[in-house]
Design an enzyme around this catalytic site. Structure first.
Site, PDB file in Angstrom:
ATOM      1  CB  THR A   1     -19.792  12.703  -2.700  1.00 56.48           C
ATOM      2  OG1 THR A   1     -19.505  11.581  -3.525  1.00 56.48           O
ATOM      3  CG2 THR A   1     -19.478  13.982  -3.438  1.00 56.48           C
ATOM      4  CG  HIS A   2     -20.433   8.621   2.811  1.00 51.26           C
ATOM      5  ND1 HIS A   2     -19.785   7.444   2.495  1.00 51.26           N
ATOM      6  CD2 HIS A   2     -21.329   8.307   3.789  1.00 51.26           C
ATOM      7  CE1 HIS A   2     -20.256   6.466   3.251  1.00 51.26           C
ATOM      8  NE2 HIS A   2     -21.194   6.960   4.034  1.00 51.26           N
TER       9      HIS A   2
ATOM     10  CG  LEU B   1      -7.329   9.044  -0.722  1.00 48.92           C
ATOM     11  CD1 LEU B   1      -7.523  10.551  -0.898  1.00 48.92           C
ATOM     12  CD2 LEU B   1      -6.849   8.414  -2.026  1.00 48.92           C
TER      13      LEU B   1
ATOM     14  CB  ALA C   1      -5.856   9.412   8.435  1.00 49.52           C
ATOM     15  N   GLY C   2      -9.206   8.736   8.255  1.00 44.55           N
ATOM     16  CA  GLY C   2     -10.205   7.734   8.605  1.00 44.55           C
ATOM     17  C   GLY C   2     -11.091   7.377   7.424  1.00 44.55           C
TER      18      GLY C   2
ATOM     19  CG  ASP D   1     -16.820   7.513   4.344  1.00 40.18           C
ATOM     20  OD1 ASP D   1     -16.321   8.135   3.398  1.00 40.18           O
ATOM     21  OD2 ASP D   1     -17.274   6.354   4.236  1.00 40.18           O
TER      22      ASP D   1
ATOM     23  NE  ARG E   1      -3.770   0.801   0.752  1.00 36.44           N
ATOM     24  CZ  ARG E   1      -4.993   1.203   0.444  1.00 36.44           C
ATOM     25  NH1 ARG E   1      -5.766   0.448  -0.316  1.00 36.44           N
ATOM     26  NH2 ARG E   1      -5.450   2.342   0.875  1.00 36.44           N
TER      27      ARG E   1
END
Length: 198
Positions: free
Chosen positions: A106-107, A91, A140-141, A143, A63
């Site tokens: 967007t979510h 990411l 970093a989480g 959403d 990764r």
């Protein structure tokens, strides 16, 4: 001044297409960066004459190496803003560090409710009366970034995952274009997880 945008997308590209349709003197879509060479968004980019960079995780040892390549692919186009529009991978630290508070996503839910890849299904399973769409800054989480804007969508008695998701997508496309246009005009300030968007 034109806002240079790189779009990240993994799927069929409906959000990406909405951004292409919104292009004008304020918004310039510089490139599509995808993890999926078979993504529908690739064909959309080709038809629109937009550069494509494929950064397939299968081609990298881990990764970290993939994240480094993804960062390089985005940096090639010196974007003002990076828009995650149906990009299905989290990411990494290098990408986030290269574009601090300049990546939005967007979510299909009213975050913090129903984060993750199955938000529409999860909302239906929970039996809630409404869900919606969120545009947020990426951190970093999964959403968990600061919310820029949200809009609710009622869940109808006969909704299934497909019908509900289609209605959310209509809202999602409109919200994303509006937020990107406002960022292009006025910028985006994030301070202590509070977002200022004139």
């Amino acid at each position: 001044m034109t806002c240079r945008i790189v779009v990240l997308a993994s799927g069929n590209g409906s959000l990406f297409n909405a951004l292409i349709d919104a292009r004008d003197d304020e918004l310039s879509i510089e490139a599509l960066v995808t993890d999926n060479p078979k993504a529908g968004a690739v064909a959309i980019a080709s038809r629109a004459g937009i550069d494509v960079r494929v950064v397939d995780p299968a081609n990298f040892a881990d990764r970290s190496e993939w994240d480094e390549a993804l960062t390089a692919a985005i940096e090639e186009f010196t974007p003002v803003l990076v828009v995650s529009a149906g990009f299905m991978l989290v990411l990494g630290a290098e990408t986030l560090a290269a574009f601090p508070d300049r990546i939005i996503n967007t979510h299909p839910a009213l975050l913090p409710a129903f984060p993750g890849a199955h938000a529409v299904r999860d909302a239906l399973s929970a039996g809630v009366a409404e869900t919606g769409s969120t545009v947020h800054v990426v951190d970093a989480g999964v959403d968990t970034g600061p919310v820029i804007v949200q809009e609710a969508v009622d869940i109808l008695p006969d909704d299934d995952e497909s019908t509900l998701h289609e209605r959310i997508k209509v809202v999602e496309r409109r919200l994303l274009v509006d937020v990107v246009r406002r960022i292009a005009r006025h910028g985006l300030a994030v301070n202590d997880r509070k977002v200022t968007l004139p």
